[in-house]
Design a protein around this motif. Structure first.
Motif, mmCIF file in Angstrom:
data_model
loop_
_atom_site.group_PDB
_atom_site.id
_atom_site.type_symbol
_atom_site.label_atom_id
_atom_site.label_comp_id
_atom_site.label_asym_id
_atom_site.label_seq_id
_atom_site.Cartn_x
_atom_site.Cartn_y
_atom_site.Cartn_z
ATOM 1 N N THR A 202 37.227 42.962 31.924
ATOM 2 C CA THR A 202 37.907 42.644 30.605
ATOM 3 C C THR A 202 37.891 40.963 30.760
ATOM 4 O OG1 THR A 202 38.852 44.690 30.384
ATOM 5 C CG2 THR A 202 39.751 42.700 28.883
ATOM 6 N N THR B 215 38.769 37.588 28.784
ATOM 7 C CA THR B 215 39.389 37.146 27.519
ATOM 8 C C THR B 215 38.952 35.664 27.526
ATOM 9 O OG1 THR B 215 41.199 38.586 27.950
ATOM 10 C CG2 THR B 215 41.648 36.815 26.312
ATOM 11 N N ARG C 249 39.942 34.356 31.113
ATOM 12 C CA ARG C 249 40.475 35.158 32.193
ATOM 13 C C ARG C 249 39.739 36.335 32.311
ATOM 14 N NH1 ARG C 249 44.322 32.176 29.895
ATOM 15 N NH2 ARG C 249 45.941 31.091 31.068
ATOM 16 N N VAL C 250 39.755 36.896 33.542
ATOM 17 C CA VAL C 250 39.156 38.194 33.826
ATOM 18 C C VAL C 250 40.073 39.102 34.438
ATOM 19 C CG1 VAL C 250 36.977 39.428 34.825
ATOM 20 C CG2 VAL C 250 37.075 36.903 34.070
ATOM 21 N N ALA C 251 39.879 40.212 33.669
ATOM 22 C CA ALA C 251 40.883 41.456 34.447
ATOM 23 C C ALA C 251 40.081 42.567 35.112
ATOM 24 C CB ALA C 251 41.925 42.101 33.326
ATOM 25 N N THR C 252 40.359 43.079 36.073
ATOM 26 C CA THR C 252 39.526 44.163 36.726
ATOM 27 C C THR C 252 40.356 45.505 36.838
ATOM 28 O OG1 THR C 252 38.380 42.456 37.946
ATOM 29 C CG2 THR C 252 38.057 44.408 38.519
ATOM 30 N N GLU C 253 39.887 46.518 36.541
ATOM 31 C CA GLU C 253 40.380 47.967 36.561
ATOM 32 C C GLU C 253 39.376 48.945 37.261
ATOM 33 O OE1 GLU C 253 43.268 48.651 33.079
ATOM 34 O OE2 GLU C 253 41.576 47.908 32.341
ATOM 35 N N GLU D 66 44.560 39.119 38.120
ATOM 36 C CA GLU D 66 43.752 38.363 37.125
ATOM 37 C C GLU D 66 43.277 37.341 37.950
ATOM 38 O OE1 GLU D 66 44.594 37.856 32.519
ATOM 39 O OE2 GLU D 66 45.226 36.455 33.320
ATOM 40 N N ARG D 67 41.700 37.032 37.285
ATOM 41 C CA ARG D 67 41.220 35.971 37.848
ATOM 42 C C ARG D 67 40.867 34.951 36.808
ATOM 43 N NH1 ARG D 67 43.426 36.529 42.319
ATOM 44 N NH2 ARG D 67 42.220 37.601 44.088
ATOM 45 N N ASP D 68 40.759 33.593 36.782
ATOM 46 C CA ASP D 68 40.411 33.030 35.798
ATOM 47 C C ASP D 68 39.350 31.725 36.171
ATOM 48 O OD1 ASP D 68 41.561 30.568 36.604
ATOM 49 O OD2 ASP D 68 43.664 31.526 35.672
#
Lengths: 576, 429
Positions: free
Chosen positions: B193, B195, B227-231, B239-241
């Motif tokens: 995801t 953002t 921002r990048v979320a991983t699931e 979270e990584r950005d």
């Protein structure tokens, strides 16, 4: 009383002598052991981090497949070098952990789950080292920032140790892995790897039988060959077509049907065998064919290090040589290694690892040449009996007294289980000098005839005498003393001047072996050493007789006592 | 004397043959001989080859093994071995990717089931099971299947900065693992995801392949932090950005911060760029290096500055003579328009006169007044050219804008130049 004291002193002296002797022997033994420890490179692994010492032959054993076209970032050549190094060192470190039980160094090459997994099972791995042979790698993923690599190792050649019975056996495996490596503080570390497949072969599994090979009709009557002036290491570098032509014609004229020659590993280029090096070998085969001689080609001559990091070089070497010579009509048989049992213990290679290596090269040669029979030239019948049979033909060398021949030959025949058996080296030196142990040419002829006739009687499929010529030089490892080099240079059927010895007639199939002269009762006195002994005994006897005449008759105890009395009398008074 | 002479030969022979001497020699010989025999025995025993011919150790693959096709990670491996010799210990070894598991058993019948306990750590993939009983062996394979992903997924993002031009991209890599640390099965979906700085949200799903899943996150045209979320399933990840930053600026203008000042060689003037922006209107990040190339009556010069809030400012010293100068700036290969500057003279009045007292001749310059009404600043140079073309440079006297100097030759004229203004004195003699 006094005699008793002296007797005790002598006992003490004797004890001291014996003690010194024991200390000397024990000291020598300990010194030899420590030298052995130092000379074995594996021992240094406990002191230094051996994984940092990248085995150069292993670097050559890594092949990179073409990168996939959908790779989002092209891999830089320097990164590929780094990945190669990290991958090999990781496996090497794994082997060190299994050998030594020390976990030091693991975190240099592994992290994340990989490190956890290794730490969890490190203790159970002890004593079961995994040795790497070769790697076939492909990059499947390279992250945009150059920090993460997804690697597929389509083929990882390994040798895994497995306790079998009372010994440690080996399983040669061909495995495949998927792995993730991460660049952390400048070092590539394995984060994960997952084994995807594994094919394995036990170290005692024989290679497939040679196609179209009929063991029932296999027979050889040959001779081991080196040119007289340039034997051993000097052969191929000093290849002289005229000499070879003449010698092969001579061999054919003597009645032999085959020759056994040696193809040295290093002189032919090691891993990278070149056409230039193979040129004289091909010429030799052509000439042998023209004289209707079969050739037993002995591979890996001079290659005594059989550690697993050398196996891929051996594979490359064998494939090139076999590809060049495998379909030559003169090729009779591949001898995978001359006297490999003598390499046991060298470079830390155990007996079973040597057999595993032979299994490896047997399969390599078989894959490259399905038709030609394979053999291994064991140095003794005992060595042949101790080894598993990987090959189509069992061969061994025999230089021992004839008294043991029948028993050993029969046992090897049984061990071969229906495969042909060849005595690929045998002979007796005609070195005859001031030192003991010499033999006459009559003895040589008798010995050679006895071996051939006994082998024939016992159903051995062939013999190859050592060697055609009395050679100009002894083998490099023979030693330096006359009693080392002398016999090695006088085993030929032909003298250095070209004349035939008595034994030369044995090669002729038409020769009645019973008619070959055997040593007579006084044969011993035809040897220089025994002539010297006789002369020495005569000289000593003469000296003894002469000495007795000079000293006069032996005095009795009473005569000696009278003489002592004379000495004790005071001198008489001088006349006034 | 003859009859009484001491016969040494006789004594010697007697001593030589004495029984004591013979006894002593015999004992010593015996001791040496004994030692030699002992050494010989020890050495030959040590180096003698073992005459016993040992049979080769052959791994006879006579045992039969029944294994499941696959085993979930963390479950024991049931191994049924048949053809075993009862009451003879056997050993089952499981070779996994990272190590081995060993289990021993003593079968009571010709078929035995050995339960190999599960690995406590990662071990997924093909495992090889070896059963060895004496020299009888069997070897089979099964696969340990990893479980579902658990927290936390390993995620790697890079590079951490990208140009906001809708062409460049960063890469987010996720390596989901199960509870034992095994990378999850191939094809496991991983959701990413993204953002954007303007809070726009983009979602993508990628299956794992070669142990990992990744997504290329292309930049948009608005700068800021993305921002990048991983699931993956119920497992999450930190979270990584990354930063989306402006790329190459479009051509820009230069402007004078201050009005033009006279060319007195001392005053400072400021020039700055307009706000540097990329083609999408994003202000360039701080620290963009901008070069200013000036070309005027006093020569050429390049100076460097860095942008702050999109602006780069340069401070220059005005030339010391009147005339035109052009300035051009460049940033990341993008050039500004050229700005032309016309510097007026700084000297309001300049006088020079000669004093000849019959002994010495002296030239007096000044006072020199600037356009601002004051004396020109101390340290301003006056270039004096004598009639024969020889130049002599001297400083004007501090404070009063004057200078004087002697002439030691007979010149017909003297020319004095101060900040581009010229005064000439004729008839010096």
């Amino acid at each position: 009383m006094r005699g008793g004291i002296k007797s005790k002193k002598n006992v003490v002296k004797l004890g001291v002598f014996v003690l010194i002797g024991i200390c000397g022997v024990v000291g020598l033994g300990l010194a030899a052991r420590s030298y052995e420890g130092v000379s074995q490179s594996e021992e240094t692994n406990e002191v230094f981090n051996a994984a940092a010492q990248l085995p150069p032959e292993l670097v050559e054993a890594v092949i990179w497949q073409r990168d996939p076209e959908d790779l989002t970032r092209e891999m830089e050549p320097l990164t590929r070098v780094d990945i190669t190094s990290a991958w090999i060192r990781a496996w090497e470190q794994l082997s060190i952990v299994a050998r030594t039980g020390s976990l030091t160094g693991l975190e240099v090459y592994f992290s994340n789950s990989a490190l956890d997994g290794l730490l969890e099972s490190a203790e159970r791995m002890r004593g079961r080292p995994v040795n790497q042979i070769n790697h076939n790698l492909r990059v499947d993923f390279y992250s945009e920032d150059g920090q993460v690599i997804g690697l597929t190792a389509d083929e990882v050649g390994l040798v895994r140790s497995v306790p079998v019975g009372d010994t440690v056996g080996f399983v040669q495996t061909r495995e495949s892995y998927e792995a993730i490596l991460l660049l952390e503080d400048g070092n590539w570390r394995v984060q994960h790897w997952v084994r995807r497949s594994s094919e394995d072969r036990w170290w005692t599994d024989p290679a497939e039988a040679a196609a179209e090979f009929d063991p029932t009709t296999f027979a050889v009557n040959g001779v081991n060959y080196f040119p007289q002036a340039h034997p051993f290491d000097a052969f191929w570098a000093n290849y002289d077509e005229q000499v070879i032509e003449s010698d092969l014609a001579r061999i054919a004229a003597l009645g032999a049907d085959s020759v056994r020659v040696f193809l040295p590993f290093d002189e032919l280029g090691g891993r990278w065998v070149g056409d230039e090096q193979l040129e004289p070998v091909l010429d030799f085969f052509d000439r042998a064919e023209s004289h209707q001689l079969g050739v037993v080609a002995t591979l890996f001559d001079g290659r005594t290090d059989h550690r697993t990091d050398k196996w891929d070089s051996d594979r490359a070497h064998a494939e090139t040589v076999v590809e060049a010579l495998g379909e030559h009509p003169a090729l009779l048989m591949w001898d995978l290694k001359n006297e490999p049992d003598r390499d046991i213990g060298a470079n830390g290679v155990s007996e079973q690892l040597l057999y595993a290596w032979l299994g490896h090269v047997a399969h390599v040669v078989r894959d490259a040449d399905p038709a030609t029979p394979l053999t291994v030239g064991w140095s003794t019948p005992e060595a042949a009996l101790a080894a598993p049979v990987h090959t189509d033909v069992v061969s061994y060398h025999y230089y021992a007294p004839m008294a043991d021949f029948d028993d050993l030959a029969q046992r090897v025949n049984e061990h071969a289980a229906g495969r042909p058996v060849v005595i690929s080296e045998f002979g007796l030196p005609t070195w005859n000098s001031y030192f003991p142990g010499g033999h006459t040419e009559v003895e040589q002829a008798g010995y050679v005839a006895d071996v051939v006739s006994s082998a024939d009687r016992l159903g051995v499929n062939g013999t190859m005498v050592w060697t055609l010529w009395d050679l100009a030089e002894s083998p490099p490892d023979a030693g330096r003393f006359p009693w080392n080099t002398g016999p090695q240079t006088s085993l030929g059927l032909l003298r250095a001047d070209g004349s035939e010895k008595l034994a030369a007639i044995v090669l002729d199939p038409a020769t009645d072996l019973d008619e070959v002269p055997r040593p007579g009762l006084f044969n011993r006195f035809g040897k220089t050493f025994w002539r010297l002994v006789v002369l020495g005994v005569i000289a000593l006897a003469g000296l003894a007789i002469l000495g007795r005449k000079v000293r006069g008759p032996k005095r009795t105890e009473s005569q000696v006592a009278a003489l002592l009395d004379t000495m004790r009398k005071p001198p008489s008074e001088p006349p006034a | 004397m003859d009859g009484q002479a001491f016969d040494l030969g006789t004594v010697g022979i007697t001593t030589w043959r004495s029984s004591q001497w013979r006894m002593r020699v015999r004992r010593r010989l015996l001791a040496v001989l004994g030692t030699l025999v002992f050494l010989f025995l020890v050495v030959t025993r040590c180096s003698a080859d073992d005459d016993v011919i040992t049979s080769p150790v052959i791994a006879r693959q006579s045992l039969q093994m029944d294994l499941p096709i696959s085993v979930p990670a963390g479950e024991p491996i049931p191994t049924i071995v048949s053809g075993v010799a009862p009451n003879v210990p056997l050993e089952v070894t499981v070779d996994a990717g990272y190590g081995v598991s060993i289990e021993s058993a003593v079968p009571t019948s010709s078929t035995v089931e050995v339960i190999v306990p599960p690995f406590a750590g990662p071990a997924s993939g093909v495992v090889t099971v070896s059963v060895v009983q004496g020299t009888e062996v069997a070897r089979g394979q099964t696969a340990i299947v990893p479980g579902d992903p658990v927290d936390a997924i390993d995620v790697y993002l890079g590079p951490r900065t990208v140009i906001a031009d809708a062409e460049h991209f960063v890469m987010i890599v996720g390596v989901p693992k199960d509870v034992f640390g095994n990378p999850v099965s191939t094809g496991t979906p991983v959701d990413f995801t993204v953002t954007r700085p303007n809070l726009a949200v983009e979602k993508e799903q990628h299956p794992t392949r070669h142990l990992l899943a990744y997504q290329l996150v292309y930049s948009r045209t608005v700068t800021g932090r993305t921002r990048v979320a991983t699931e993956s399933g119920s497992a999450g990840a930190p979270e990584r950005d990354f930063l989306e930053v402006a790329g190459v600026p479009v051509p820009f203008k230069l402007e004078l911060v201050d009005p033009i000042v006279p060319a007195d060689g001392q005053a400072l003037m400021r020039i700055r760029t307009e706000v540097l922006r990329d083609p999408f209107g994003n202000v360039m990040p701080d620290g963009v290096v901008v070069y200013l190339d000036a070309d005027g009556v006093t020569g050429r010069r390049r100076i460097q500055s860095q942008s702050i809030d999109g602006l780069a400012e340069f401070t220059l010293e005005v030339p010391d003579r009147p005339g035109q100068a052009t300035v051009t700036a460049s940033a990341s290969g993008s050039l500004s328009e050229t700005l032309t500057l016309d510097f007026p003279t700084a000297v309001e009045s300049l006088t020079a006169e000669v004093e000849n007292d019959g002994t010495f001749i002296r030239v007096h310059v000044g006072p020199v007044r600037s356009v601002r009404g004051s004396f020109v600043p101390d340290g301003t140079n006056a270039v004096v050219t004598l009639g024969d073309g020889t130049s002599v440079t001297t400083d004007l006297t501090l404070g009063i804008g004057t200078a004087s100097f002697p002439l030691d030759s007979d010149m017909s004229s003297v020319t004095v130049e101060v900040l581009g203004a010229i005064a000439r004195v004729e008839g010096v003699r």
